[in-house]
Design an enzyme around this catalytic site. Structure first.
Site, PDB file in Angstrom:
ATOM      1  N   ASP A  14       4.685  -4.226  -8.888  1.00 46.00           N
ATOM      2  CA  ASP A  14       4.286  -3.351  -7.782  1.00 46.00           C
ATOM      3  C   ASP A  14       4.516  -4.149  -6.504  1.00 46.00           C
ATOM      4  OD1 ASP A  14       3.001  -1.138  -6.445  1.00 46.00           O
ATOM      5  OD2 ASP A  14       1.212  -2.383  -6.245  1.00 46.00           O
ATOM      6  N   SER A  15       4.275  -3.500  -5.368  1.00 47.51           N
ATOM      7  CA  SER A  15       4.372  -4.232  -4.105  1.00 47.51           C
ATOM      8  C   SER A  15       3.172  -5.171  -3.938  1.00 47.51           C
ATOM      9  CB  SER A  15       4.408  -3.241  -2.942  1.00 47.51           C
ATOM     10  OG  SER A  15       3.222  -2.481  -2.923  1.00 47.51           O
ATOM     11  N   CYS A  77       4.579   1.267  -9.941  1.00 46.44           N
ATOM     12  CA  CYS A  77       4.790   1.597  -8.536  1.00 46.44           C
ATOM     13  C   CYS A  77       5.527   2.939  -8.471  1.00 46.44           C
ATOM     14  CB  CYS A  77       5.634   0.496  -7.909  1.00 46.44           C
ATOM     15  SG  CYS A  77       6.217   0.865  -6.254  1.00 46.44           S
ATOM     16  N   GLU A 154      -4.808  -3.264   0.821  1.00 48.29           N
ATOM     17  CA  GLU A 154      -4.364  -4.662   0.786  1.00 48.29           C
ATOM     18  C   GLU A 154      -5.180  -5.536   1.744  1.00 48.29           C
ATOM     19  OE1 GLU A 154      -2.095  -6.283  -1.134  1.00 48.29           O
ATOM     20  OE2 GLU A 154      -1.441  -4.542  -2.304  1.00 48.29           O
ATOM     21  N   CYS A 186       0.343   7.092  -6.049  1.00 50.25           N
ATOM     22  CA  CYS A 186       0.574   5.684  -5.682  1.00 50.25           C
ATOM     23  C   CYS A 186      -0.415   4.878  -6.505  1.00 50.25           C
ATOM     24  CB  CYS A 186       0.317   5.483  -4.194  1.00 50.25           C
ATOM     25  SG  CYS A 186       0.326   3.746  -3.692  1.00 50.25           S
ATOM     26  N   HIS A 188      -1.825   2.166  -5.979  1.00 54.43           N
ATOM     27  CA  HIS A 188      -2.936   1.576  -5.222  1.00 54.43           C
ATOM     28  C   HIS A 188      -4.155   2.518  -5.151  1.00 54.43           C
ATOM     29  CE1 HIS A 188      -0.012  -1.340  -3.617  1.00 54.43           C
ATOM     30  NE2 HIS A 188      -1.005  -1.990  -3.047  1.00 54.43           N
TER      31      HIS A 188
END
Ligand code: DGL
Length: 279
Positions: A14-15, A77, A154, A186, A188
């Site tokens: 993932d990012s 992701c 984040e 997403c 996240h």
């Protein structure tokens, strides 16, 4: 492909910390599997990147993961799944799973008026609308791009009142449409579950594609005879950015401070280099 010696890992990426929601499901559904986790924290958020950039990043990550001898890759992701999955599947000689199709399949089992919250890139790609309407032509889909969510998560601003304010703004148009189902488009966003649940009417069902991509991975590993039967190796966590920052942020979801390595991905030349061509 290398033969499975019972120690090969599943690679997930993932990012940033979004992939931890998929990792959590891997621990729950496939407790014998060893995992390599990569967070491309130096280059997040992915959701405001172009398709070309995402393709380049995904190729770099997969090339590196293949060097680490993974047996399967899971794109933890949505942005990568929406913009790069189809292309890289034909470039790499290993099973690669994305979150969108499993998420779409689960959504239509829950409702007919489906809201999708996602990164701007995923929402603009229409990937969820297309996947859902291929499965069920009668289902209606509303997609909302939520550019502020990933930076807020984040930055660990989960409990900041501003996050609730932003969430209300993103969810209002979906609630006005009377959605019965909301997909976390997403990885996240499940980290925001308490915030979202507090805003949404209780009858709206939340669909987390992580649950369903891991179920699909379990099926595929079984089919390929690649399931681990030995106790797993400790998860290897790698990032492209600051390891300490990732470790500090992750502890709340992992329940312990992970050891995190910084890795330098082999950079792509301008024209894509194919690792292994599919026969
Ligand atoms: N968690 C990722 C996704 O599911 C990427 C989010 C981002 O970096 O913008 O799309």
């Amino acid at each position: 492909m290398t033969t499975n010696n019972g120690q090969q890992r599943i690679g997930i990426f993932d990012s940033g910390v979004g992939g931890l929601t998929v990792l959590r499901e891997l621990y729950r559904q496939l407790p014998n599997e060893s995992i390599l986790y990569f967070g491309d924290t130096a280059r997040l958020p992915y959701g405001s990147r172009t398709k070309q950039e995402i393709l380049q990043f995904v190729r770099e990550i997969l090339r590196w993961m293949v060097q680490q001898d993974i047996k399967m890759a899971i794109m933890a992701c949505n942005t990568s799944s929406a913009l790069a999955l189809e292309t890289v599947r034909s470039e790499f000689n290993l099973p690669i799973l994305g979150v969108i199709l499993p998420g779409a399949r689960a959504a239509v089992q829950h409702g007919q008026r489906i809201g999708v919250i996602a990164t701007p890139a995923t929402a603009a790609s229409n990937a969820y609308r297309r996947a859902i309407s291929e499965i069920d032509t009668t289902a209606q889909v509303w997609q909302v791009g939520c550019p502020e969510f990933v930076p807020l998560i984040e930055q660990n601003r989960l409990h900041d009142p501003y996050t609730t304010e932003v969430a209300r703004e993103y969810l209002t148009p979906l609630m006005q449409e009377g959605i019965d189902t909301l997909v976390y488009g997403c990885t996240h966003y499940p980290h925001l579950a308490p915030v979202l649940r507090a805003i949404l009417p209780s009858e709206v069902k939340l669909v987390d594609p992580a649950v369903h991509v891991v179920a699909a991975a379990a099926q595929e590993l079984d089919l390929l005879g690649l399931l681990n039967t030995q106790p797993p190796l400790p998860t290897r966590f790698c990032v492209s950015g600051c390891p300490q920052q990732f470790a500090q942020l992750s502890v709340q979801w992992l329940g312990c401070t992970p050891m995190v390595e910084k890795v330098y991905l082999p950079t792509s030349p301008h024209s894509p280099v194919l690792l292994e061509q599919v026969d």
